[in-house]
Write a protein that holds these residues in place. Sequence first.
Motif, PDB file in Angstrom:
ATOM      1  N   UNK A 118       0.855  -1.191   0.000  1.00 46.95           N
ATOM      2  CA  UNK A 118       0.000   0.000   0.000  1.00 46.95           C
ATOM      3  C   UNK A 118       0.888   1.238   0.000  1.00 46.95           C
ATOM      4  N   UNK A 119       0.717   2.095  -1.001  1.00 39.24           N
ATOM      5  CA  UNK A 119       1.496   3.330  -1.090  1.00 39.24           C
ATOM      6  C   UNK A 119       0.658   4.385  -1.798  1.00 39.24           C
ATOM      7  N   UNK A 120       0.351   5.473  -1.109  1.00 40.38           N
ATOM      8  CA  UNK A 120      -0.488   6.508  -1.730  1.00 40.38           C
ATOM      9  C   UNK A 120       0.198   7.122  -2.940  1.00 40.38           C
ATOM     10  N   UNK A 121       1.521   7.280  -2.882  1.00 41.08           N
ATOM     11  CA  UNK A 121       2.258   7.869  -4.011  1.00 41.08           C
ATOM     12  C   UNK A 121       2.693   6.824  -5.021  1.00 41.08           C
ATOM     13  N   UNK A 122       2.900   5.601  -4.551  1.00 41.09           N
ATOM     14  CA  UNK A 122       3.441   4.552  -5.403  1.00 41.09           C
ATOM     15  C   UNK A 122       4.946   4.649  -5.585  1.00 41.09           C
ATOM     16  N   UNK A 123       5.602   5.496  -4.821  1.00 41.65           N
ATOM     17  CA  UNK A 123       7.033   5.718  -4.997  1.00 41.65           C
ATOM     18  C   UNK A 123       7.884   5.374  -3.782  1.00 41.65           C
ATOM     19  N   UNK A 124       7.343   4.681  -2.801  1.00 45.38           N
ATOM     20  CA  UNK A 124       8.094   4.358  -1.583  1.00 45.38           C
ATOM     21  C   UNK A 124       9.160   3.309  -1.899  1.00 45.38           C
ATOM     22  N   UNK A 125      10.448   3.657  -1.712  1.00 47.80           N
ATOM     23  CA  UNK A 125      11.517   2.702  -2.052  1.00 47.80           C
ATOM     24  C   UNK A 125      11.405   1.370  -1.322  1.00 47.80           C
ATOM     25  N   UNK A 126      10.975   1.395  -0.058  1.00 45.83           N
ATOM     26  CA  UNK A 126      10.883   0.131   0.684  1.00 45.83           C
ATOM     27  C   UNK A 126       9.740  -0.746   0.175  1.00 45.83           C
ATOM     28  N   UNK A 127       8.678  -0.142  -0.303  1.00 45.52           N
ATOM     29  CA  UNK A 127       7.576  -0.900  -0.911  1.00 45.52           C
ATOM     30  C   UNK A 127       8.047  -1.514  -2.220  1.00 45.52           C
ATOM     31  N   UNK A 128       8.718  -0.727  -3.041  1.00 48.46           N
ATOM     32  CA  UNK A 128       9.191  -1.211  -4.345  1.00 48.46           C
ATOM     33  C   UNK A 128      10.200  -2.349  -4.172  1.00 48.46           C
ATOM     34  N   UNK A 129      11.071  -2.244  -3.182  1.00 48.87           N
ATOM     35  CA  UNK A 129      12.046  -3.312  -2.919  1.00 48.87           C
ATOM     36  C   UNK A 129      11.332  -4.596  -2.497  1.00 48.87           C
ATOM     37  N   UNK A 130      10.307  -4.474  -1.678  1.00 50.45           N
ATOM     38  CA  UNK A 130       9.560  -5.655  -1.224  1.00 50.45           C
ATOM     39  C   UNK A 130       8.811  -6.315  -2.378  1.00 50.45           C
ATOM     40  N   UNK A 131       8.282  -5.512  -3.289  1.00 48.05           N
ATOM     41  CA  UNK A 131       7.591  -6.070  -4.456  1.00 48.05           C
ATOM     42  C   UNK A 131       8.552  -6.942  -5.257  1.00 48.05           C
ATOM     43  N   UNK A 132       9.774  -6.466  -5.457  1.00 46.40           N
ATOM     44  CA  UNK A 132      10.750  -7.241  -6.228  1.00 46.40           C
ATOM     45  C   UNK A 132      11.081  -8.566  -5.548  1.00 46.40           C
ATOM     46  N   UNK A 133      11.275  -8.548  -4.233  1.00 43.91           N
ATOM     47  CA  UNK A 133      11.561  -9.783  -3.504  1.00 43.91           C
ATOM     48  C   UNK A 133      10.361 -10.727  -3.581  1.00 43.91           C
ATOM     49  N   UNK A 134       9.160 -10.196  -3.418  1.00 37.32           N
ATOM     50  CA  UNK A 134       7.955 -11.028  -3.487  1.00 37.32           C
ATOM     51  C   UNK A 134       7.846 -11.706  -4.849  1.00 37.32           C
ATOM     52  N   UNK A 135       8.080 -10.959  -5.900  1.00 37.03           N
ATOM     53  CA  UNK A 135       7.991 -11.539  -7.248  1.00 37.03           C
ATOM     54  C   UNK A 135       9.055 -12.618  -7.445  1.00 37.03           C
ATOM     55  N   UNK A 136      10.253 -12.408  -6.919  1.00 34.48           N
ATOM     56  CA  UNK A 136      11.316 -13.422  -7.010  1.00 34.48           C
ATOM     57  C   UNK A 136      10.916 -14.713  -6.301  1.00 34.48           C
ATOM     58  N   UNK A 137      10.076 -14.580  -5.268  1.00 31.05           N
ATOM     59  CA  UNK A 137       9.639 -15.752  -4.499  1.00 31.05           C
ATOM     60  C   UNK A 137       8.330 -16.345  -5.034  1.00 31.05           C
ATOM     61  N   UNK A 138       7.863 -15.884  -6.190  1.00 35.48           N
ATOM     62  CA  UNK A 138       6.600 -16.349  -6.796  1.00 35.48           C
ATOM     63  C   UNK A 138       5.395 -16.074  -5.906  1.00 35.48           C
ATOM     64  N   UNK A 139       5.445 -14.929  -5.244  1.00 33.05           N
ATOM     65  CA  UNK A 139       4.315 -14.441  -4.458  1.00 33.05           C
ATOM     66  C   UNK A 139       3.466 -13.573  -5.390  1.00 33.05           C
ATOM     67  N   UNK A 140       2.158 -13.720  -5.326  1.00 26.93           N
ATOM     68  CA  UNK A 140       1.264 -12.894  -6.138  1.00 26.93           C
ATOM     69  C   UNK A 140       1.208 -11.497  -5.537  1.00 26.93           C
ATOM     70  N   UNK A 141       1.357 -10.472  -6.359  1.00 26.67           N
ATOM     71  CA  UNK A 141       1.430  -9.098  -5.872  1.00 26.67           C
ATOM     72  C   UNK A 141       0.422  -8.220  -6.595  1.00 26.67           C
ATOM     73  N   UNK A 142      -0.397  -7.520  -5.820  1.00 23.99           N
ATOM     74  CA  UNK A 142      -1.265  -6.478  -6.360  1.00 23.99           C
ATOM     75  C   UNK A 142      -1.269  -5.337  -5.353  1.00 23.99           C
ATOM     76  N   UNK A 143      -0.832  -4.169  -5.794  1.00 26.75           N
ATOM     77  CA  UNK A 143      -0.712  -3.029  -4.915  1.00 26.75           C
ATOM     78  C   UNK A 143      -1.976  -2.198  -4.823  1.00 26.75           C
TER      79      UNK A 143
END
Length: 191
Positions: A118-143
């Motif tokens: 969840x990010x109101x701006x969509x630009x939070x570096x810690x959110x973006x980093x977590x999305x990349x790790x989640x995708x690497x782990x085959x976790x489904x991601x929808x922000x």
Amino acid sequence: MNKFVVDSFVEAETVHRELAADSSLQEQLFELATWCYQALSGGGKVFFAGNGGSLADAQHLAAEFISRLRFDRAPLPSIALATNSSSMSAIANDYGYDQVFAREIGALACPGDVFIPISTSGNSPNILAAVEVAKQKSVLVMGMTGAGGGRLVEACRCLRVPSTRTERIQEGHILLGHVLCALVEKRIFAA
């Protein structure tokens, strides 16, 4: 002062009406509910993360899954990341604040789990980093984000609240989260 109050209510109502009219967003929300249903039915988990008010929203929504929303039922496994202050401060100190969610999702998530950043701006570096790790782990991601979407819309699919005002976006996120939880509850506990 009364005009400000009325204008605020009208602005919030307008955002909710736009959400109600957006069939594409509704289809995405239903798809996210299906992902959550499948993950939870298969022994998986739903993760949430956010900063500031969005972290409060993440905790709120994880609590709705674990406790209940509309009726008494068994708990549903859900985790709001960065709520363990010792872990969060250790990660921030040792690896940088941009890793506080990524390290936890890396440690706790399994393939097929669902991650809702969840990010109101969509630009939070810690959110973006977590999305990349989640995708690497085959976790489904929808922000969840606001009208602009920022870099989050490039990193994953997003439910976008049609506003640029932080408070209206956060109100929309809670509404979307409540609808999501209600859909999942209804499907899992239909009987």
